[in-house]
Design a protein around this motif. Structure first.
Motif, PDB file in Angstrom:
ATOM      1  N   ASP A 127       0.832  -1.220   0.000  1.00  0.00           N
ATOM      2  CA  ASP A 127       0.000   0.000   0.000  1.00  0.00           C
ATOM      3  C   ASP A 127       0.860   1.260   0.000  1.00  0.00           C
ATOM      4  O   ASP A 127       0.456   2.296  -0.525  1.00  0.00           O
ATOM      5  N   LEU A 128       2.059   1.164   0.581  1.00  0.00           N
ATOM      6  CA  LEU A 128       2.928   2.347   0.689  1.00  0.00           C
ATOM      7  C   LEU A 128       3.464   2.802  -0.661  1.00  0.00           C
ATOM      8  O   LEU A 128       3.857   3.957  -0.818  1.00  0.00           O
ATOM      9  N   CYS A 129       3.517   1.895  -1.607  1.00  0.00           N
ATOM     10  CA  CYS A 129       4.059   2.301  -2.904  1.00  0.00           C
ATOM     11  C   CYS A 129       3.069   2.082  -4.046  1.00  0.00           C
ATOM     12  O   CYS A 129       3.437   2.068  -5.207  1.00  0.00           O
ATOM     13  N   ASP A 130       1.792   1.956  -3.700  1.00  0.00           N
ATOM     14  CA  ASP A 130       0.750   1.891  -4.727  1.00  0.00           C
ATOM     15  C   ASP A 130       0.744   3.199  -5.490  1.00  0.00           C
ATOM     16  O   ASP A 130       1.012   4.250  -4.917  1.00  0.00           O
ATOM     17  N   GLU A 131       0.400   3.121  -6.757  1.00  0.00           N
ATOM     18  CA  GLU A 131       0.257   4.327  -7.584  1.00  0.00           C
ATOM     19  C   GLU A 131      -0.648   5.337  -6.890  1.00  0.00           C
ATOM     20  O   GLU A 131      -0.385   6.514  -6.838  1.00  0.00           O
ATOM     21  N   SER A 132      -1.738   4.822  -6.332  1.00  0.00           N
ATOM     22  CA  SER A 132      -2.746   5.698  -5.729  1.00  0.00           C
ATOM     23  C   SER A 132      -2.197   6.430  -4.500  1.00  0.00           C
ATOM     24  O   SER A 132      -2.752   7.428  -4.077  1.00  0.00           O
ATOM     25  N   ALA A 133      -1.080   5.911  -3.963  1.00  0.00           N
ATOM     26  CA  ALA A 133      -0.519   6.549  -2.772  1.00  0.00           C
ATOM     27  C   ALA A 133       0.425   7.692  -3.148  1.00  0.00           C
ATOM     28  O   ALA A 133       0.926   8.409  -2.304  1.00  0.00           O
ATOM     29  N   GLU A 134       0.668   7.826  -4.461  1.00  0.00           N
ATOM     30  CA  GLU A 134       1.548   8.899  -4.937  1.00  0.00           C
ATOM     31  C   GLU A 134       1.086  10.230  -4.355  1.00  0.00           C
ATOM     32  O   GLU A 134      -0.079  10.585  -4.437  1.00  0.00           O
ATOM     33  N   GLY A 135       2.007  10.943  -3.750  1.00  0.00           N
ATOM     34  CA  GLY A 135       1.624  12.245  -3.199  1.00  0.00           C
ATOM     35  C   GLY A 135       1.083  12.162  -1.786  1.00  0.00           C
ATOM     36  O   GLY A 135       1.033  13.157  -1.082  1.00  0.00           O
ATOM     37  N   ALA A 136       0.717  10.958  -1.378  1.00  0.00           N
ATOM     38  CA  ALA A 136       0.199  10.829  -0.013  1.00  0.00           C
ATOM     39  C   ALA A 136       1.365  10.971   0.966  1.00  0.00           C
ATOM     40  O   ALA A 136       2.512  10.688   0.626  1.00  0.00           O
ATOM     41  N   LEU A 137       1.054  11.369   2.170  1.00  0.00           N
ATOM     42  CA  LEU A 137       2.082  11.595   3.186  1.00  0.00           C
ATOM     43  C   LEU A 137       2.952  10.369   3.429  1.00  0.00           C
ATOM     44  O   LEU A 137       4.145  10.470   3.666  1.00  0.00           O
ATOM     45  N   VAL A 138       2.318   9.210   3.385  1.00  0.00           N
ATOM     46  CA  VAL A 138       3.022   7.983   3.750  1.00  0.00           C
ATOM     47  C   VAL A 138       3.737   7.317   2.580  1.00  0.00           C
ATOM     48  O   VAL A 138       4.372   6.299   2.749  1.00  0.00           O
ATOM     49  N   HIS A 139       3.652   7.929   1.404  1.00  0.00           N
ATOM     50  CA  HIS A 139       4.224   7.266   0.236  1.00  0.00           C
ATOM     51  C   HIS A 139       5.726   7.004   0.425  1.00  0.00           C
ATOM     52  O   HIS A 139       6.476   7.894   0.788  1.00  0.00           O
ATOM     53  N   LYS A 140       6.126   5.768   0.148  1.00  0.00           N
ATOM     54  CA  LYS A 140       7.542   5.429   0.272  1.00  0.00           C
ATOM     55  C   LYS A 140       8.009   4.751  -1.000  1.00  0.00           C
ATOM     56  O   LYS A 140       7.228   4.123  -1.705  1.00  0.00           O
ATOM     57  N   ARG A 141       9.308   4.856  -1.219  1.00  0.00           N
ATOM     58  CA  ARG A 141       9.849   4.261  -2.420  1.00  0.00           C
ATOM     59  C   ARG A 141       9.981   2.744  -2.254  1.00  0.00           C
ATOM     60  O   ARG A 141      10.448   2.268  -1.226  1.00  0.00           O
ATOM     61  N   ARG A 142       9.575   2.044  -3.265  1.00  0.00           N
ATOM     62  CA  ARG A 142       9.736   0.592  -3.271  1.00  0.00           C
ATOM     63  C   ARG A 142      11.222   0.270  -3.383  1.00  0.00           C
ATOM     64  O   ARG A 142      11.909   0.848  -4.216  1.00  0.00           O
ATOM     65  N   GLU A 143      11.697  -0.634  -2.565  1.00  0.00           N
ATOM     66  CA  GLU A 143      13.120  -0.997  -2.635  1.00  0.00           C
ATOM     67  C   GLU A 143      13.338  -2.421  -3.136  1.00  0.00           C
ATOM     68  O   GLU A 143      14.482  -2.830  -3.328  1.00  0.00           O
ATOM     69  N   VAL A 144      12.240  -3.148  -3.311  1.00  0.00           N
ATOM     70  CA  VAL A 144      12.366  -4.521  -3.826  1.00  0.00           C
ATOM     71  C   VAL A 144      11.362  -4.698  -4.964  1.00  0.00           C
ATOM     72  O   VAL A 144      10.144  -4.611  -4.751  1.00  0.00           O
ATOM     73  N   ALA A 145      11.890  -4.929  -6.162  1.00  0.00           N
ATOM     74  CA  ALA A 145      11.005  -5.110  -7.320  1.00  0.00           C
ATOM     75  C   ALA A 145      10.275  -6.447  -7.219  1.00  0.00           C
ATOM     76  O   ALA A 145      10.848  -7.436  -6.737  1.00  0.00           O
TER      77      ALA A 145
END
Ligand code: GDP
Length: 190
Positions: A127-145
């Motif tokens: 959920d932290l790196c879902d497209e929909s979370a873009e711009g959200a406060l909690v958005h984090k970069r995915r580190e594992v593909a």
């Protein structure tokens, strides 16, 4: 499914680094809830739930044990592994370190658990790196593909799923996939 009897009782263990979401996955499975700030000292240690595996026409009682509080010791007792049919090996998709460390958690499992144990690799917190979370406060970069984890799971003979204890995505599915695999082994006499 109150009052329903089950065909099998399957013991599951949930392992992986601290803070990857093991307790949260267990709470989501058994209680359909998510706690944003769980008290680490009150980690859930055990949860039970009935699930149905329609393809097999079976009801399974899951008995899940979390490694709450044991990560720092890495000295999980044999009783924890004894009788386990399934394992959720959890990492956090926004933490490279937790994915790297999954290797040593798997080594622990292989050393102590039944060799026939079914293990599913679970990439949590999508959920932290879902497209929909873009711009959200909690958005984090995915580190594992996804592909990398999928590839490693394949090499190690693990099932694989990405999930979110927060949204509930794929949490039931992770346990169902693993249970289906276990029932299949039981049916084939493995
Ligand atoms: P454990 O130490 O592996 O049992 O991890 P916890 O279940 O205690 O979770 C650690 C932190 O990550 C807590 O703040 C949780 O609320 C949070 N967390 C767990 N799962 C998820 C998830 O799927 N998404 C997000 N955004 N946070 C999560």
């Amino acid at each position: 499914m109150a009052g329903i009897t089950w065909h099998y009782v399957l013991k599951f263990i949930i392992t992986g680094d601290a803070a990857v979401g093991k307790s949260s996955l267990l709470v989501r499975l058994t209680d359909q809830r998510f706690l944003a700030n769980p008290d680490p000292t009150l980690g859930v240690e055990f949860g039970s739930k009935l699930i149905e595996i329609p393809e097999e026409g079976k009801i399974v009682k899951l008995q899940c044990w979390d490694t709450a509080g044991t990560e720092s010791f890495r000295s999980i007792t044999r009783s924890y592994y004894r009788g386990a049919a399934g394992c959720l090996l959890v990492y956090d998709v926004t933490s490279r370190a937790s994915f790297t460390n999954a290797r040593s958690w798997l080594a622990d499992v292989r050393e102590h658990a039944d060799p026939h144990l079914t293990c599913i690799l679970v990439g949590n917190k999508v959920d932290l790196c879902d497209e929909s979370a873009e711009g959200a406060l909690v958005h984090k970069r995915r580190e594992v593909a996804t592909e990398e984890a999928e590839q490693w799971a394949k090499e190690e003979g693990l099932l694989f799923v990405e999930a979110s204890a927060k949204s509930g995505r794929n949490v039931d599915l992770a346990f169902e996939e693993a249970s289906r695999n276990i029932l299949d082994k039981i049916r084939r006499g493995v």
